[in-house]
Scaffold this active site. Structure first.
Site: not given
Length: 252
Positions: A12, A10
């Site tokens: 953020d 991922d």
């Protein structure tokens, strides 16, 4: 011999702690530029993060927190223009070096590259944001380190739907059992586990209280030899430093 073939990150909150001091002030700068008196405070943004995707977050804010605002006739264009303005402010912040990678991220990426593992990204943030973060912290060449960058609107259903992970797995040509995902939120965990991928969580400030049931482990961060990460839940690495041997042992 290792069974692990790929790491899927991922962005953020996982590669970098971008939310509170990155995306949030960038949104506020965009609001000011477009003549809006909105202010997304730290607590409010924590609530808005329950909705994945920047454009979706703006729409949710309009519905839940700004009933007095009269939207323009072309709402899609308004939201798109506002989000594009926010992205410009966010990228400028990245280019100033204001958002570094989290502990252990570069070390683990370098270890994976040296071992010949594939690297991929599965995120709801825009491709522009991803590429700018990589360039700012790892240099232009780093864009080629990732076999697949699944970002933005490449799939219609964003996290917690598993679609982005199915997309990345398909592009990699691998099964879920070949990969480990690294996430920071309950939404991301639901997406990765929905695709059947073993997942390690590295919590961020906004997600530390999330429900991480189903995660292989929940950690403070990936760890460095001089600053090992704390184990919050599950079986973490014994030395507080996530490496490929540890991740390989998590595979089903």
């Amino acid at each position: 011999m290792s069974d692990l073939k790929a790491l899927i990150f991922d962005v953020d909150g996982t590669l970098a702690d971008t939310e509170r001091d990155g995306h949030r002030p960038a949104f506020n700068a965009a609001f000011r530029e477009m003549g809006l008196d909105w202010d997304w405070t730290v607590p409010l943004y924590g609530r808005l993060l329950q909705v994945a995707g920047g454009k979706e977050r703006i729409r949710h804010y309009l519905d839940a927190f700004a009933p007095e605002f009269t939207p323009p006739a072309d709402l899609d264009r308004f939201v798109g223009d506002l989000h594009a303005c926010k992205t410009r402010h966010f990228v400028a912040m990245l280019e100033r070096g204001g958002i570094p990678l989290r502990p252990g991220v570069l070390r683990l990426i370098e270890e994976a590259r040296s071992a010949g593992l594939l690297l991929a990204i599965a995120t709801t943030t825009s491709l522009t944001n991803v590429e700018s973060l990589l360039r700012a912290n790892l240099g232009e060449a780093s864009l080629d380190w990732f076999r697949v960058i699944g970002a933005g609107d490449v799939v219609p259903a964003k996290k917690p739907a598993p679609d982005i992970y199915h997309h990345v797995l398909g592009r990699l040509g691998l099964s879920a059992r070949d990969c480990v995902a690294i996430e920071d939120s309950a939404q991301g965990l639901r997406a990765s586990r929905g695709a059947g991928i073993a997942t390690v969580i590295t919590v961020s400030g906004y997600t530390v209280e999330d429900d991480f049931s189903g995660a292989a482990a929940v950690l403070e961060h990936l760890g460095e030899p001089e600053t090992p990460g704390r184990v919050i839940q599950g079986q973490g690495p014994g030395n507080g430093v996530v490496d490929l041997r540890y991740l390989d042992a998590l595979l089903p």
